[in-house]
Design a protein around this motif. Structure first.
Motif, PDB file in Angstrom:
ATOM      1  N   VAL A   1       0.839  -1.108   0.030  1.00  0.00           N
ATOM      2  CA  VAL A   1      -0.086   0.126  -0.118  1.00  0.00           C
ATOM      3  C   VAL A   1       0.978   1.193   0.016  1.00  0.00           C
ATOM      4  O   VAL A   1       1.733   1.321   0.703  1.00  0.00           O
ATOM      5  CB  VAL A   1      -0.896  -0.085   1.399  1.00  0.00           C
ATOM      6  N   THR A   2       0.513   2.022  -0.763  1.00  0.00           N
ATOM      7  CA  THR A   2       1.119   3.576  -0.856  1.00  0.00           C
ATOM      8  C   THR A   2       0.378   4.624  -0.357  1.00  0.00           C
ATOM      9  O   THR A   2      -0.662   4.632  -0.694  1.00  0.00           O
ATOM     10  CB  THR A   2       1.661   3.695  -2.480  1.00  0.00           C
ATOM     11  N   LEU A   3       0.899   5.261   0.546  1.00  0.00           N
ATOM     12  CA  LEU A   3       0.241   6.277   1.353  1.00  0.00           C
ATOM     13  C   LEU A   3       1.007   7.560   0.878  1.00  0.00           C
ATOM     14  O   LEU A   3       2.136   7.657   0.922  1.00  0.00           O
ATOM     15  CB  LEU A   3       0.305   6.089   2.857  1.00  0.00           C
ATOM     16  N   SER A   4       0.046   8.591   0.859  1.00  0.00           N
ATOM     17  CA  SER A   4       0.702  10.039   0.160  1.00  0.00           C
ATOM     18  C   SER A   4       0.857  10.704   1.453  1.00  0.00           C
ATOM     19  O   SER A   4      -0.070  10.662   2.627  1.00  0.00           O
ATOM     20  CB  SER A   4      -0.242  10.621  -0.616  1.00  0.00           C
ATOM     21  N   GLY A   5       1.807  11.479   1.441  1.00  0.00           N
ATOM     22  CA  GLY A   5       2.064  12.401   2.498  1.00  0.00           C
ATOM     23  C   GLY A   5       2.392  13.931   2.398  1.00  0.00           C
ATOM     24  O   GLY A   5       1.755  14.589   1.538  1.00  0.00           O
ATOM     25  N   LEU A   6       3.420  14.282   2.690  1.00  0.00           N
ATOM     26  CA  LEU A   6       3.970  15.548   2.369  1.00  0.00           C
ATOM     27  C   LEU A   6       5.514  15.675   2.018  1.00  0.00           C
ATOM     28  O   LEU A   6       6.258  14.693   2.708  1.00  0.00           O
ATOM     29  CB  LEU A   6       3.678  16.444   3.718  1.00  0.00           C
ATOM     30  N   SER A  33      10.082   5.993  13.597  1.00  0.00           N
ATOM     31  CA  SER A  33      11.548   6.449  12.901  1.00  0.00           C
ATOM     32  C   SER A  33      12.093   7.132  13.517  1.00  0.00           C
ATOM     33  O   SER A  33      11.696   8.030  14.756  1.00  0.00           O
ATOM     34  CB  SER A  33      11.094   6.765  11.535  1.00  0.00           C
ATOM     35  N   ASP A  34      13.385   7.254  13.552  1.00  0.00           N
ATOM     36  CA  ASP A  34      14.470   8.454  13.860  1.00  0.00           C
ATOM     37  C   ASP A  34      14.122   9.487  12.760  1.00  0.00           C
ATOM     38  O   ASP A  34      13.237   9.675  11.858  1.00  0.00           O
ATOM     39  CB  ASP A  34      15.880   7.959  13.679  1.00  0.00           C
ATOM     40  N   TYR A  35      14.956  10.530  12.859  1.00  0.00           N
ATOM     41  CA  TYR A  35      14.927  11.720  12.172  1.00  0.00           C
ATOM     42  C   TYR A  35      15.735  11.327  10.689  1.00  0.00           C
ATOM     43  O   TYR A  35      16.668  10.874  10.583  1.00  0.00           O
ATOM     44  CB  TYR A  35      15.597  12.867  12.529  1.00  0.00           C
ATOM     45  N   PHE A  42       9.261   2.594   5.186  1.00  0.00           N
ATOM     46  CA  PHE A  42       8.445   1.205   5.169  1.00  0.00           C
ATOM     47  C   PHE A  42       8.185   0.680   6.571  1.00  0.00           C
ATOM     48  O   PHE A  42       8.936   0.849   7.403  1.00  0.00           O
ATOM     49  CB  PHE A  42       9.415   0.226   4.440  1.00  0.00           C
ATOM     50  N   ALA A  43       6.781   0.492   6.903  1.00  0.00           N
ATOM     51  CA  ALA A  43       6.312   0.140   7.908  1.00  0.00           C
ATOM     52  C   ALA A  43       6.086  -1.294   8.057  1.00  0.00           C
ATOM     53  O   ALA A  43       5.568  -1.967   7.027  1.00  0.00           O
ATOM     54  CB  ALA A  43       4.889   1.173   8.408  1.00  0.00           C
ATOM     55  N   SER A  44       6.600  -1.994   9.069  1.00  0.00           N
ATOM     56  CA  SER A  44       6.397  -3.502   9.138  1.00  0.00           C
ATOM     57  C   SER A  44       5.850  -3.838  10.347  1.00  0.00           C
ATOM     58  O   SER A  44       5.783  -2.887  11.181  1.00  0.00           O
ATOM     59  CB  SER A  44       7.756  -3.964   8.709  1.00  0.00           C
ATOM     60  N   ASP A  45       5.520  -5.341  10.439  1.00  0.00           N
ATOM     61  CA  ASP A  45       5.008  -5.710  11.797  1.00  0.00           C
ATOM     62  C   ASP A  45       3.626  -5.190  12.164  1.00  0.00           C
ATOM     63  O   ASP A  45       3.263  -4.825  13.418  1.00  0.00           O
ATOM     64  CB  ASP A  45       5.763  -5.572  12.967  1.00  0.00           C
ATOM     65  N   LEU A  46       2.712  -5.049  11.140  1.00  0.00           N
ATOM     66  CA  LEU A  46       1.461  -4.351  11.540  1.00  0.00           C
ATOM     67  C   LEU A  46       0.514  -5.751  11.457  1.00  0.00           C
ATOM     68  O   LEU A  46       0.586  -6.577  10.900  1.00  0.00           O
ATOM     69  CB  LEU A  46       1.114  -3.409  10.241  1.00  0.00           C
ATOM     70  N   ILE A  47      -0.508  -5.361  12.326  1.00  0.00           N
ATOM     71  CA  ILE A  47      -1.469  -6.448  12.723  1.00  0.00           C
ATOM     72  C   ILE A  47      -2.574  -6.460  11.610  1.00  0.00           C
ATOM     73  O   ILE A  47      -3.125  -5.505  11.246  1.00  0.00           O
ATOM     74  CB  ILE A  47      -2.073  -6.145  14.140  1.00  0.00           C
ATOM     75  N   PRO A  48      -2.856  -7.585  11.205  1.00  0.00           N
ATOM     76  CA  PRO A  48      -3.907  -7.860  10.286  1.00  0.00           C
ATOM     77  C   PRO A  48      -5.455  -7.281  10.731  1.00  0.00           C
ATOM     78  O   PRO A  48      -5.439  -7.052  12.058  1.00  0.00           O
ATOM     79  CB  PRO A  48      -4.245  -9.326  10.169  1.00  0.00           C
ATOM     80  N   ASN A  49      -6.152  -6.580   9.858  1.00  0.00           N
ATOM     81  CA  ASN A  49      -7.640  -6.180  10.295  1.00  0.00           C
ATOM     82  C   ASN A  49      -7.555  -5.195  11.361  1.00  0.00           C
ATOM     83  O   ASN A  49      -8.363  -5.186  12.383  1.00  0.00           O
ATOM     84  CB  ASN A  49      -8.419  -7.396  10.699  1.00  0.00           C
ATOM     85  N   ASP A  77      -6.193  -8.870   5.614  1.00  0.00           N
ATOM     86  CA  ASP A  77      -5.740 -10.124   6.365  1.00  0.00           C
ATOM     87  C   ASP A  77      -5.339 -11.043   5.245  1.00  0.00           C
ATOM     88  O   ASP A  77      -6.296 -11.444   4.573  1.00  0.00           O
ATOM     89  CB  ASP A  77      -7.002 -10.509   7.155  1.00  0.00           C
ATOM     90  N   PRO A  78      -4.083 -11.378   5.309  1.00  0.00           N
ATOM     91  CA  PRO A  78      -3.005 -11.131   6.277  1.00  0.00           C
ATOM     92  C   PRO A  78      -2.396  -9.785   5.848  1.00  0.00           C
ATOM     93  O   PRO A  78      -2.871  -9.344   4.758  1.00  0.00           O
ATOM     94  CB  PRO A  78      -2.107 -12.153   5.750  1.00  0.00           C
ATOM     95  N   ALA A  79      -1.932  -9.156   6.891  1.00  0.00           N
ATOM     96  CA  ALA A  79      -1.355  -7.823   6.826  1.00  0.00           C
ATOM     97  C   ALA A  79      -0.168  -7.915   5.737  1.00  0.00           C
ATOM     98  O   ALA A  79       0.518  -8.771   5.853  1.00  0.00           O
ATOM     99  CB  ALA A  79      -0.790  -7.395   7.963  1.00  0.00           C
ATOM    100  N   PRO A  80      -0.046  -6.961   4.878  1.00  0.00           N
ATOM    101  CA  PRO A  80       1.192  -7.112   4.165  1.00  0.00           C
ATOM    102  C   PRO A  80       2.676  -7.155   4.914  1.00  0.00           C
ATOM    103  O   PRO A  80       2.526  -6.523   5.981  1.00  0.00           O
ATOM    104  CB  PRO A  80       1.209  -5.586   3.339  1.00  0.00           C
ATOM    105  N   ASP A  81       3.560  -7.694   4.347  1.00  0.00           N
ATOM    106  CA  ASP A  81       5.026  -7.427   5.045  1.00  0.00           C
ATOM    107  C   ASP A  81       5.463  -6.069   5.321  1.00  0.00           C
ATOM    108  O   ASP A  81       6.031  -5.859   6.330  1.00  0.00           O
ATOM    109  CB  ASP A  81       5.967  -8.348   4.236  1.00  0.00           C
ATOM    110  N   LEU A  82       5.098  -5.233   4.430  1.00  0.00           N
ATOM    111  CA  LEU A  82       5.770  -3.875   4.395  1.00  0.00           C
ATOM    112  C   LEU A  82       4.685  -2.641   4.018  1.00  0.00           C
ATOM    113  O   LEU A  82       3.613  -3.169   2.990  1.00  0.00           O
ATOM    114  CB  LEU A  82       6.860  -3.769   3.374  1.00  0.00           C
ATOM    115  N   PHE A  83       4.483  -1.563   4.379  1.00  0.00           N
ATOM    116  CA  PHE A  83       3.785  -0.544   4.096  1.00  0.00           C
ATOM    117  C   PHE A  83       4.786   0.469   3.480  1.00  0.00           C
ATOM    118  O   PHE A  83       5.649   0.682   4.146  1.00  0.00           O
ATOM    119  CB  PHE A  83       2.855   0.140   5.076  1.00  0.00           C
ATOM    120  N   ARG A  84       4.581   1.187   2.362  1.00  0.00           N
ATOM    121  CA  ARG A  84       5.684   2.261   1.864  1.00  0.00           C
ATOM    122  C   ARG A  84       4.714   3.579   2.060  1.00  0.00           C
ATOM    123  O   ARG A  84       3.689   3.548   1.566  1.00  0.00           O
ATOM    124  CB  ARG A  84       5.784   1.865   0.394  1.00  0.00           C
ATOM    125  N   ILE A  85       5.333   4.378   2.746  1.00  0.00           N
ATOM    126  CA  ILE A  85       4.896   5.851   3.049  1.00  0.00           C
ATOM    127  C   ILE A  85       5.698   6.690   2.300  1.00  0.00           C
ATOM    128  O   ILE A  85       6.870   6.937   2.374  1.00  0.00           O
ATOM    129  CB  ILE A  85       4.650   5.916   4.276  1.00  0.00           C
TER     130      ILE A  85
END
Length: 87
Positions: A1-6, A33-35, A42-49, A77-85
């Motif tokens: 999943v790609t999330l838009s931000g700033l 994250s750090d700075y 990339f966010a990982s270890d997210l819980i399904p649903n 479900d299942p949650a993806p391995d990584l979210f890319r933000i």
């Protein structure tokens, strides 16, 4: 999943770093994250649903900050391995 931000720029031309906050529903925002100089995270270890919320804080070299609005997502479900933000 790609999330838009700033993607921030500093009016004085200072270097901008980013800190990502991700939290589940009924939890407090925690730094994920750090700075970072990179505008991809990339966010990982997210819980399904699960409902998650996220926001980005941009900081210049003098400590001034700009915080994005809070955005939401729901993991599959299942949650993806990584979210890319992108922000």
């Amino acid at each position: 999943v790609t999330l838009s931000g700033l993607n921030s720029t500093d009016p004085e031309g200072d270097t901008v770093t980013y800190r990502i906050f991700i939290w589940a529903q009924n939890s407090s925002p925690l730094p994920a994250s750090d700075y970072l100089l990179d505008t991809t995270f990339f966010a990982s270890d997210l819980i399904p649903n699960t409902n998650y919320y996220w926001r980005v804080a941009a900081y210049d070299s003098t400590g001034n900050a700009s915080i994005s609005e809070t955005r939401a997502l729901v993991t599959d479900d299942p949650a993806p391995d990584l979210f890319r933000i992108f922000y």
